[in-house]
Design a protein around this motif. Structure first.
Motif, PDB file in Angstrom:
ATOM      1  N   ASP A 592      10.794  35.575  32.722  1.00 31.60           N
ATOM      2  CA  ASP A 592      11.527  36.428  33.661  1.00 31.60           C
ATOM      3  C   ASP A 592      10.711  37.659  34.030  1.00 31.60           C
ATOM      4  OD1 ASP A 592      14.099  35.095  34.082  1.00 31.60           O
ATOM      5  OD2 ASP A 592      14.445  35.450  31.954  1.00 31.60           O
ATOM      6  N   ASP A 593      10.051  38.264  33.044  1.00 36.13           N
ATOM      7  CA  ASP A 593       9.244  39.463  33.323  1.00 36.13           C
ATOM      8  C   ASP A 593       8.077  39.133  34.244  1.00 36.13           C
ATOM      9  OD1 ASP A 593      10.902  41.002  31.779  1.00 36.13           O
ATOM     10  OD2 ASP A 593       9.617  40.964  29.999  1.00 36.13           O
ATOM     11  N   GLU A 594       7.397  38.016  34.000  1.00 34.68           N
ATOM     12  CA  GLU A 594       6.276  37.634  34.859  1.00 34.68           C
ATOM     13  C   GLU A 594       6.745  37.360  36.282  1.00 34.68           C
ATOM     14  OE1 GLU A 594       3.351  35.397  31.632  1.00 34.68           O
ATOM     15  OE2 GLU A 594       4.971  34.275  32.603  1.00 34.68           O
ATOM     16  N   LEU A 595       7.893  36.711  36.402  1.00 33.03           N
ATOM     17  CA  LEU A 595       8.399  36.401  37.734  1.00 33.03           C
ATOM     18  C   LEU A 595       8.819  37.664  38.464  1.00 33.03           C
ATOM     19  CD1 LEU A 595       8.908  34.118  39.673  1.00 33.03           C
ATOM     20  CD2 LEU A 595      11.122  33.734  38.615  1.00 33.03           C
ATOM     21  N   GLN A 596       9.430  38.599  37.756  1.00 33.04           N
ATOM     22  CA  GLN A 596       9.826  39.859  38.372  1.00 33.04           C
ATOM     23  C   GLN A 596       8.600  40.639  38.830  1.00 33.04           C
ATOM     24  OE1 GLN A 596      12.916  40.725  39.099  1.00 33.04           O
ATOM     25  NE2 GLN A 596      12.191  42.585  40.109  1.00 33.04           N
ATOM     26  N   HIS A 597       7.553  40.624  38.021  1.00 27.11           N
ATOM     27  CA  HIS A 597       6.319  41.329  38.376  1.00 27.11           C
ATOM     28  C   HIS A 597       5.678  40.717  39.621  1.00 27.11           C
ATOM     29  CE1 HIS A 597       2.736  43.743  37.672  1.00 27.11           C
ATOM     30  NE2 HIS A 597       2.000  42.659  37.853  1.00 27.11           N
ATOM     31  N   ALA A 598       5.897  39.401  39.834  1.00 26.77           N
ATOM     32  CA  ALA A 598       5.272  38.719  40.962  1.00 26.77           C
ATOM     33  C   ALA A 598       6.076  38.819  42.249  1.00 26.77           C
ATOM     34  CB  ALA A 598       5.068  37.247  40.613  1.00 26.77           C
ATOM     35  N   VAL A 599       7.264  39.411  42.216  1.00 27.33           N
ATOM     36  CA  VAL A 599       8.140  39.444  43.392  1.00 27.33           C
ATOM     37  C   VAL A 599       7.454  40.023  44.628  1.00 27.33           C
ATOM     38  CG1 VAL A 599      10.177  40.604  44.350  1.00 27.33           C
ATOM     39  CG2 VAL A 599      10.362  39.306  42.228  1.00 27.33           C
ATOM     40  N   PRO A 600       6.755  41.154  44.543  1.00 29.56           N
ATOM     41  CA  PRO A 600       6.115  41.683  45.762  1.00 29.56           C
ATOM     42  C   PRO A 600       5.133  40.690  46.388  1.00 29.56           C
ATOM     43  CG  PRO A 600       6.196  43.378  44.066  1.00 29.56           C
ATOM     44  CD  PRO A 600       6.609  42.092  43.409  1.00 29.56           C
ATOM     45  N   ALA A 601       4.328  40.042  45.561  1.00 29.02           N
ATOM     46  CA  ALA A 601       3.370  39.074  46.110  1.00 29.02           C
ATOM     47  C   ALA A 601       4.085  37.869  46.700  1.00 29.02           C
ATOM     48  CB  ALA A 601       2.401  38.635  45.016  1.00 29.02           C
ATOM     49  N   LEU A 602       5.159  37.424  46.072  1.00 30.77           N
ATOM     50  CA  LEU A 602       5.905  36.286  46.592  1.00 30.77           C
ATOM     51  C   LEU A 602       6.565  36.622  47.923  1.00 30.77           C
ATOM     52  CD1 LEU A 602       7.562  35.006  43.275  1.00 30.77           C
ATOM     53  CD2 LEU A 602       5.530  34.105  44.417  1.00 30.77           C
ATOM     54  N   ALA A 603       6.996  37.868  48.063  1.00 34.86           N
ATOM     55  CA  ALA A 603       7.632  38.280  49.317  1.00 34.86           C
ATOM     56  C   ALA A 603       6.630  38.280  50.475  1.00 34.86           C
ATOM     57  CB  ALA A 603       8.257  39.657  49.151  1.00 34.86           C
TER      58      ALA A 603
END
Length: 720
Positions: A592-603
């Motif tokens: 969950d932490d890794e995915l949250q950290h990646a949110v800006p790049a995914l957006a």
């Protein structure tokens, strides 16, 4: 995908179940994590917690780290006895696989072949929906095999006052370690005190040899099986509720199997059930039962009947429960109510029939009629083994009845379930040992076509794997990953398996698939290939491999890889930009932490590939970035069962239990694809159901396992 039976993994309470189940997988590695001195002691230490300093961990005990989510300390606040106890306390909301734990490890040598009772007092302070506590005990055998295991998953402790709980275990003759302790799942506090381990001596081990059923004996056992199901699950007498059904069934088989004709069978069934169901009737053809006697004065009486919310009589999981519902007899319409003391359940048993009351009158002393005979003497301890004929027959009878009365998908599966009872009884009678009987159970449950159906053999066979990965590709078994030494020896990804131990590979896999319970061919093949690779340590398998040029070579491979060292299919990193603007997210590995950290790049990504080949490791919250709507999941519902054989129309509870995921920012505006396959099951399908319903992205791959809902654990005699 079938409708979900109830709440999936990532719902709050199912997350706790997953953490409890993870205890079984996590604890074998705790020795290294906590640097336990080899060898462990043979006697338990500091069971009353009077040694040590308040506020510090208790001497003699170990508290495996859970990333700071829990503390374990000696406490002086209201100990059960003496001045001190121990308290396990959450420090934050735990992640799905985190749990608090205080434990000891013992050398099992002095306890081998004996029955051990682990008893302790526990109290809790847990917020609503916060979790639960439980004692646990596990026996480790050689080669990472598990003997006995119980973590009270189906008997969760949430009481605020001190109460005494216990676990009774038979210690295997080859046991190496005994692990015991208390765990806290979720948030809150749990106190432990007054711990004891008692040696109950060597139990009698049953081991009657195989013997084929006669045609008459089979008919007798079918009648017994049906009678046991009706009485155990629906006859609400105090005697039936307290009965040890393992022991009863083992003994009843010896009484009933020799019946010579229908009259003899009816008499023996009456005798067998006289104590546990005194108002039940067994009739031969043409025989009529007298009408049910109704007490003249109903004032002060109550009516009791079973209400099953799923199957909960074994305490298999907190999600399901079975209770005896009590209602005042005054004002109860005896004639119109379908579950009434004057309407016994009529059933054909084969040659004879039965009338089983599924509701009874009771007074302050208990259900009527009262049995004033003295209780029987305490029986000698017995250890049931799959090497014993009566134990195997008993396990079939008890398991078959659970599915007969509680399995919710017979309308979809269309299995000949009565026929499966006959097949399983016939096979169990002649199975030469416990391993052969595990195959009988697997063949029976395969008829259910349910990917969650899985037979755990007592002690297992060791969890070692071949140094490669096999995958079903375009109708062939293909090597898709190999260990480095194997690659150096010339075995390469892309080679096709044409023979296994000299037999055509397709025939071997088809034989293995016949034992796999599955709703889709994809899950069936997935499990069959896993089982092909797994087996006892150093056991060998010979594969004939065809390379892309058409040349065939034969290699003999040992099963040497553990879970930690097993070869994995090569994938990108859990989150990786695999091409400019294209992001890859492996939902089975990312946190969950890794995915949250990646949110800006995914957006900012032009496209995202979400890999859901397997079981997700994250919450479903990431879906909220894919839509501007509230996302609603399927409903998770539990069947409410009051009558046998699915006769009464089922009602369901939990109509409003579902995920409601509000939209989040930033939105992932790029193209979305979900990659999935037959290894995606349960919680994975909860996610994929939302993706499909709301068209959140393209779905690429193959059908998933088609199986969702909570798992219900059924314990059978013999340790299955």
């Amino acid at each position: 995908m079938r409708p979900s039976a109830t709440i999936p993994f990532m719902h709050l309470r199912s997350r706790f179940l997953a953490a409890a189940a993870a205890l079984l997988l996590a604890l074998p590695t705790l020795h290294a994590q906590t640097a336990l001195p080899p060898p462990p002691p043979t006697a338990p230490q500091n069971l009353d917690f009077e040694q040590g300093t308040p506020g510090s961990p208790p001497p003699g005990w170990h508290s495996p780290a859970a990333n700071g989510a829990y503390t374990v300390k000696i406490a002086t606040d209201a100990a059960k006895s003496g001045k001190r106890c121990v308290v396990v306390e959450s420090q934050r909301a735990p992640a799905p696989r985190e749990f608090g734990n205080v434990m000891q490890v013992l050398d099992a040598t002095p306890y081998r072949g004996k029955r051990l009772r682990y008893r302790a007092a526990v109290r809790t302070d847990i917020p609503q929906d916060g979790g639960y506590a439980g004692l646990w005990l596990r026996v480790d055998r050689p080669e990472h095999r598990i003997g006995f295991f119980d973590n009270m998953q189906g008997r969760p402790i949430t009481e605020k006052d001190w109460r005494v709980y216990e676990i009774v275990a038979d210690i295997d003759e080859d046991a190496e370690r005994i692990n015991f302790g208390m765990m806290l799942i979720g948030e809150g506090k749990a106190w432990l005190d007054d711990v004891s381990l008692a040696d109950l001596g060597k139990p009698l081990v049953r081991a009657a040899p195989p013997r084929a059923l006669t045609p008459r004996g089979l008919e007798n056992l079918v009648a017994l099986a049906r009678m046991i199901g009706y009485v155990r699950h629906f006859h609400p007498s105090d005697e039936a509720a307290k009965m040890d059904w393992n022991r009863f069934t083992v003994e009843a088989i010896g009484w009933v199997e020799p019946a010579r004709n229908d009259d003899d069978l009816a008499r023996l069934l009456r005798d067998a059930f006289a104590l546990v169901a005194p108002t039940a009737r067994v009739l031969t053809r043409g025989e009529r039962a007298p009408p049910v006697a109704v007490p003249k004065d109903l004032a002060g009486l109550q009516i009791v009947s079973w209400v099953h919310h799923g199957f909960g009589q074994d305490g298999a999981t907190p999600v399901y429960k079975s209770v005896r519902m009590v209602r005042p007899a005054a004002g109860f319409d005896l004639d119109k109510e379908p579950v009434s003391p004057i309407h016994p359940y009529a059933a054909e048993l084969g040659g004879v029939s039965s009338l089983i009351p599924i509701a009874l009158f009771q007074d302050a002393r208990g259900t009527l009629p009262h049995r004033d005979t003295p209780p029987p003497p305490e029986p000698l301890p017995v250890r049931y083994s799959g090497n014993d004929r009566a134990t195997r027959l008993t396990a079939v009878i008890l398991a078959w009845n659970v599915f007969e009365h509680f399995y919710p998908y017979f309308d979809a599966v269309k299995a000949d379930w009565p026929g499966e009872l006959r097949k399983a009884l016939t096979s169990a009678a002649t199975d030469p040992d416990d391993a052969a009987f595990a195959i009988t159970l697997r063949r029976m449950t395969a008829a259910l076509q349910d990917g969650h159906a899985h037979i755990e053999m007592p002690g297992g066979t060791g969890s070692y794997s071949l140094p490669l990965v096999l995958t079903w590709v375009e109708g062939q078994i293909v090597v898709t990953a190999v260990a480095t030494p194997l690659a150096d020896a010339g075995v390469l990804p892309g080679e096709v398996v044409v023979k296994i131990d000299g037999k055509p590979a397709s025939d071997v896999v088809a034989s293995m698939e016949s034992l796999v319970s599955a709703a889709t061919p994809q899950w069936r093949r997935h499990i069959a290939l896993i089982e092909l690779c797994h087996g006892p340590k150093d056991s060998e398998i010979t594969l004939d491999l065809k390379d892309p040029a058409g040349d065939v070579k034969s290699v003999t491979l040992p099963r040497t890889e553990t879970f930690q060292t097993a070869v994995r299919e090569k994938r990108p990193r859990a989150v990786e930009e695999i091409r400019p603007g294209i992001q890859y997210v492996d939902l089975t590995r990312v946190t969950d932490d890794e995915l949250q950290h990646a949110v800006p790049a995914l957006a900012e990504a032009k496209g995202i590939v979400f890999d859901l080949r397997g079981y997700p490791n994250v919450r479903p919250d990431f879906l909220t970035h894919l839509s501007d709507k509230h996302l609603l999941s399927a409903q998770w519902r539990v069947p409410v069962i009051t009558m046998p054989d699915g006769r009464a129309p089922r009602t369901y509870e939990g109509e409003h239990e579902r995920w409601d995921l509000p939209p989040s920012t930033p939105r992932f505006g790029g193209k979305i694809a979900f990659l999935t396959d037959g290894s995606a099951i349960s919680y994975a399908e909860s996610i994929m159901g939302i993706v499909e319903a709301y068209k959140l992205g393209e779905i690429v791959g193959e059908p998933t396992a088609g199986t969702n809902g909570d798992i219900n654990r059924i314990r059978l005699p013999g340790g299955y």
